[in-house]
Write a protein that holds these residues in place. Structure first.
Motif, PDB file in Angstrom:
ATOM      1  N   GLU A  68     -19.356  23.018 -36.223  1.00 51.52           N
ATOM      2  CA  GLU A  68     -20.350  23.276 -36.952  1.00 51.52           C
ATOM      3  C   GLU A  68     -20.464  22.781 -38.523  1.00 51.52           C
ATOM      4  OE1 GLU A  68     -24.668  23.833 -37.860  1.00 51.52           O
ATOM      5  OE2 GLU A  68     -23.541  23.211 -36.105  1.00 51.52           O
ATOM      6  N   CYS A  69     -19.462  23.554 -39.196  1.00 48.36           N
ATOM      7  CA  CYS A  69     -19.205  23.051 -40.461  1.00 48.36           C
ATOM      8  C   CYS A  69     -18.820  21.701 -40.975  1.00 48.36           C
ATOM      9  CB  CYS A  69     -18.138  24.011 -40.843  1.00 48.36           C
ATOM     10  SG  CYS A  69     -18.631  25.903 -41.266  1.00 48.36           S
ATOM     11  N   ASP A  70     -17.980  20.988 -39.865  1.00 46.98           N
ATOM     12  CA  ASP A  70     -17.651  19.612 -40.113  1.00 46.98           C
ATOM     13  C   ASP A  70     -18.741  18.882 -39.840  1.00 46.98           C
ATOM     14  OD1 ASP A  70     -15.013  20.402 -40.292  1.00 46.98           O
ATOM     15  OD2 ASP A  70     -14.337  19.655 -38.605  1.00 46.98           O
ATOM     16  N   ASP A  71     -19.696  19.148 -38.960  1.00 46.49           N
ATOM     17  CA  ASP A  71     -20.938  18.156 -38.858  1.00 46.49           C
ATOM     18  C   ASP A  71     -21.658  18.445 -39.878  1.00 46.49           C
ATOM     19  OD1 ASP A  71     -20.218  17.519 -36.256  1.00 46.49           O
ATOM     20  OD2 ASP A  71     -21.420  18.956 -35.200  1.00 46.49           O
ATOM     21  N   PHE A  72     -21.859  19.421 -40.500  1.00 49.34           N
ATOM     22  CA  PHE A  72     -22.888  19.953 -41.731  1.00 49.34           C
ATOM     23  C   PHE A  72     -22.184  19.184 -42.834  1.00 49.34           C
ATOM     24  CE2 PHE A  72     -24.148  23.150 -45.055  1.00 49.34           C
ATOM     25  CZ  PHE A  72     -25.221  22.434 -45.395  1.00 49.34           C
ATOM     26  N   VAL A  73     -20.825  19.193 -43.189  1.00 44.94           N
ATOM     27  CA  VAL A  73     -20.391  18.290 -44.276  1.00 44.94           C
ATOM     28  C   VAL A  73     -20.615  16.904 -44.074  1.00 44.94           C
ATOM     29  CG1 VAL A  73     -18.269  17.918 -45.402  1.00 44.94           C
ATOM     30  CG2 VAL A  73     -18.660  20.215 -44.871  1.00 44.94           C
ATOM     31  N   ALA A  74     -20.235  16.257 -42.953  1.00 48.53           N
ATOM     32  CA  ALA A  74     -20.708  15.048 -42.782  1.00 48.53           C
ATOM     33  C   ALA A  74     -22.075  14.582 -43.095  1.00 48.53           C
ATOM     34  CB  ALA A  74     -20.009  14.517 -41.208  1.00 48.53           C
ATOM     35  N   ALA A  75     -22.941  15.413 -42.462  1.00 44.01           N
ATOM     36  CA  ALA A  75     -24.365  15.174 -42.769  1.00 44.01           C
ATOM     37  C   ALA A  75     -24.813  15.171 -44.094  1.00 44.01           C
ATOM     38  CB  ALA A  75     -25.042  16.104 -41.830  1.00 44.01           C
ATOM     39  N   THR A  76     -24.098  15.786 -45.141  1.00 41.61           N
ATOM     40  CA  THR A  76     -24.434  16.057 -46.485  1.00 41.61           C
ATOM     41  C   THR A  76     -23.720  14.999 -47.448  1.00 41.61           C
ATOM     42  OG1 THR A  76     -22.961  17.719 -46.765  1.00 41.61           O
ATOM     43  CG2 THR A  76     -25.317  18.107 -46.108  1.00 41.61           C
ATOM     44  N   GLU A  77     -22.884  13.930 -46.936  1.00 41.17           N
ATOM     45  CA  GLU A  77     -21.802  13.356 -47.499  1.00 41.17           C
ATOM     46  C   GLU A  77     -22.569  11.888 -47.817  1.00 41.17           C
ATOM     47  OE1 GLU A  77     -17.712  11.377 -47.790  1.00 41.17           O
ATOM     48  OE2 GLU A  77     -18.386  12.118 -45.879  1.00 41.17           O
ATOM     49  N   PRO A  78     -23.037  11.727 -49.148  1.00 44.38           N
ATOM     50  CA  PRO A  78     -23.942  10.606 -49.439  1.00 44.38           C
ATOM     51  C   PRO A  78     -22.734   9.243 -49.458  1.00 44.38           C
ATOM     52  CG  PRO A  78     -24.162  12.247 -51.151  1.00 44.38           C
ATOM     53  CD  PRO A  78     -23.017  12.605 -50.358  1.00 44.38           C
ATOM     54  N   ASP A  79     -23.095   7.964 -49.384  1.00 42.46           N
ATOM     55  CA  ASP A  79     -22.603   6.874 -49.713  1.00 42.46           C
ATOM     56  C   ASP A  79     -22.041   6.615 -51.073  1.00 42.46           C
ATOM     57  OD1 ASP A  79     -21.758   4.174 -49.978  1.00 42.46           O
ATOM     58  OD2 ASP A  79     -23.358   3.217 -48.844  1.00 42.46           O
ATOM     59  N   PRO A  80     -20.819   6.697 -51.306  1.00 43.92           N
ATOM     60  CA  PRO A  80     -20.281   6.645 -52.633  1.00 43.92           C
ATOM     61  C   PRO A  80     -20.840   5.542 -53.555  1.00 43.92           C
ATOM     62  CG  PRO A  80     -18.626   6.221 -51.132  1.00 43.92           C
ATOM     63  CD  PRO A  80     -19.770   6.877 -50.329  1.00 43.92           C
ATOM     64  N   SER A  81     -21.261   4.449 -53.031  1.00 42.54           N
ATOM     65  CA  SER A  81     -21.717   3.157 -53.588  1.00 42.54           C
ATOM     66  C   SER A  81     -23.049   3.363 -54.231  1.00 42.54           C
ATOM     67  CB  SER A  81     -21.504   2.123 -52.910  1.00 42.54           C
ATOM     68  OG  SER A  81     -22.558   1.986 -51.798  1.00 42.54           O
ATOM     69  N   VAL A  85     -29.230   8.505 -59.069  1.00 36.86           N
ATOM     70  CA  VAL A  85     -30.204   9.255 -58.432  1.00 36.86           C
ATOM     71  C   VAL A  85     -30.382   9.018 -56.908  1.00 36.86           C
ATOM     72  CG1 VAL A  85     -32.658   9.383 -58.605  1.00 36.86           C
ATOM     73  CG2 VAL A  85     -31.618   9.179 -60.741  1.00 36.86           C
ATOM     74  N   PRO A  86     -29.947   7.894 -56.443  1.00 37.53           N
ATOM     75  CA  PRO A  86     -30.080   7.843 -55.013  1.00 37.53           C
ATOM     76  C   PRO A  86     -29.002   8.751 -54.262  1.00 37.53           C
ATOM     77  CG  PRO A  86     -30.371   5.568 -55.847  1.00 37.53           C
ATOM     78  CD  PRO A  86     -30.081   6.230 -57.018  1.00 37.53           C
ATOM     79  N   TRP A  87     -27.921   8.882 -54.806  1.00 40.77           N
ATOM     80  CA  TRP A  87     -26.774   9.611 -54.272  1.00 40.77           C
ATOM     81  C   TRP A  87     -27.232  11.134 -54.243  1.00 40.77           C
ATOM     82  CZ3 TRP A  87     -23.937  13.880 -55.244  1.00 40.77           C
ATOM     83  CH2 TRP A  87     -22.575  14.023 -54.799  1.00 40.77           C
ATOM     84  N   LEU A  88     -27.847  11.562 -55.391  1.00 41.73           N
ATOM     85  CA  LEU A  88     -28.393  13.028 -55.264  1.00 41.73           C
ATOM     86  C   LEU A  88     -29.290  13.256 -54.290  1.00 41.73           C
ATOM     87  CD1 LEU A  88     -28.337  15.869 -56.644  1.00 41.73           C
ATOM     88  CD2 LEU A  88     -30.111  15.148 -58.036  1.00 41.73           C
ATOM     89  N   ARG A  89     -30.208  12.298 -54.027  1.00 46.38           N
ATOM     90  CA  ARG A  89     -31.363  12.430 -53.137  1.00 46.38           C
ATOM     91  C   ARG A  89     -30.728  12.525 -51.777  1.00 46.38           C
ATOM     92  NH1 ARG A  89     -36.020   8.943 -56.819  1.00 46.38           N
ATOM     93  NH2 ARG A  89     -36.642  10.863 -58.033  1.00 46.38           N
ATOM     94  N   SER A  90     -29.848  11.438 -51.587  1.00 47.89           N
ATOM     95  CA  SER A  90     -29.186  11.376 -50.236  1.00 47.89           C
ATOM     96  C   SER A  90     -28.476  12.600 -49.970  1.00 47.89           C
ATOM     97  CB  SER A  90     -28.350  10.369 -50.220  1.00 47.89           C
ATOM     98  OG  SER A  90     -27.419  10.104 -49.198  1.00 47.89           O
ATOM     99  N   PHE A  91     -27.891  13.110 -50.954  1.00 50.49           N
ATOM    100  CA  PHE A  91     -27.174  14.553 -50.740  1.00 50.49           C
ATOM    101  C   PHE A  91     -28.295  15.563 -50.429  1.00 50.49           C
ATOM    102  CE2 PHE A  91     -26.099  18.600 -52.771  1.00 50.49           C
ATOM    103  CZ  PHE A  91     -25.224  19.034 -51.920  1.00 50.49           C
ATOM    104  N   ARG A 140     -22.346  15.480 -62.707  1.00 53.00           N
ATOM    105  CA  ARG A 140     -21.775  14.416 -63.567  1.00 53.00           C
ATOM    106  C   ARG A 140     -22.172  13.043 -63.146  1.00 53.00           C
ATOM    107  NH1 ARG A 140     -17.114  17.681 -61.178  1.00 53.00           N
ATOM    108  NH2 ARG A 140     -16.586  19.014 -62.597  1.00 53.00           N
ATOM    109  N   ARG A 141     -22.675  12.724 -62.043  1.00 51.48           N
ATOM    110  CA  ARG A 141     -23.060  11.235 -61.799  1.00 51.48           C
ATOM    111  C   ARG A 141     -24.369  10.821 -62.628  1.00 51.48           C
ATOM    112  NH1 ARG A 141     -22.019   8.250 -57.069  1.00 51.48           N
ATOM    113  NH2 ARG A 141     -20.121   8.604 -55.992  1.00 51.48           N
ATOM    114  N   LEU A 142     -25.238  11.986 -62.747  1.00 57.67           N
ATOM    115  CA  LEU A 142     -26.492  12.026 -63.612  1.00 57.67           C
ATOM    116  C   LEU A 142     -26.235  11.876 -65.173  1.00 57.67           C
ATOM    117  CD1 LEU A 142     -28.820  14.378 -61.305  1.00 57.67           C
ATOM    118  CD2 LEU A 142     -28.827  11.793 -61.499  1.00 57.67           C
TER     119      LEU A 142
END
Length: 202
Positions: A68-81, A85-91, A140-142
């Motif tokens: 469950e935790c692995d699935d949750f972590v994977a679901a909240t991982e944004p595309d690093p590229s 702002v899109p990174w934060l919103r994706s997260f 930091r990205r922001l």
């Protein structure tokens, strides 16, 4: 499913099946109430065979929580590229979507497991630490200034977001978008003001 058909599964497939059954059952009960007898029965195997794939009930519980935790972590991982702002919103969108779609299991595991079962506390804490690191990365990205309080604030925002998503009124069609906007606003307010002194008026 008969035992004859069940026996055709490879060991990895069998383990995955048993963990998936455990996760499904957690939509109906707490981790404390998860019975390995019931899991084995749903899989069409004996309880003894279940312990051929897991060393103990503790080992099975840890496998369920880890998945469950692995699935949750994977679901909240944004595309690093993505840009900041899109990174934060994706997260944030991934966080909201996953918890809304898996609310009962999330409550049973991520929020309830550590207190009910100390044997999985390290898994849950590790998951929260990963989420907090992503919050700090988003800050930091922001381009927000670093702060010695960033790590504390990141964990605080994660706890706030968890409470907001699990407590939000259910069934509202615009809930994901409204939650996303609410959490984005709280992120900017909290993480963007770490080094700004603030005092109540005298």
């Amino acid at each position: 499913m008969s035992e004859k058909r069940a026996a055709r599964l490879s060991p990895d497939e069998r383990r995955a099946q048993l963990v998936a059954i455990g996760l499904d059952m957690l939509a109906e009960r707490s981790l404390d109430e998860l019975s390995t007898d019931d899991v084995a029965r749903r899989a069409g195997i004996s309880r003894g065979l279940l312990f051929h794939y897991f060393d103990s009930k503790r080992d099975f519980y840890r496998a369920v929580v880890q998945q469950e935790c692995d699935d949750f972590v994977a679901a909240t991982e944004p595309d690093p590229s993505l840009g900041p702002v899109p990174w934060l919103r994706s997260f944030i969108a991934g966080f909201v979507r996953y918890v809304l779609e898996h609310r009962k299991v999330y409550l049973a595991l991520v929020r309830g497991a550590a207190g009910s079962h100390p044997v999985v506390e390290d898994i849950v804490d590790g998951t929260r630490a990963t989420l907090a690191r992503r919050v700090a990365e988003g800050q930091r990205r922001l381009g927000m200034p670093d702060s010695p309080r960033l790590a504390v604030a990141a964990r605080a925002w994660t706890a706030f977001a968890e409470e907001a998503v699990t407590s939000w009124p259910r069934g509202e069609p615009d809930a994901p978008a409204e939650l996303g906007a609410f959490l984005e606003s709280s992120f900017i307010s909290l993480l963007g003001a770490l080094d700004r002194p603030c005092a109540l008026p005298r």
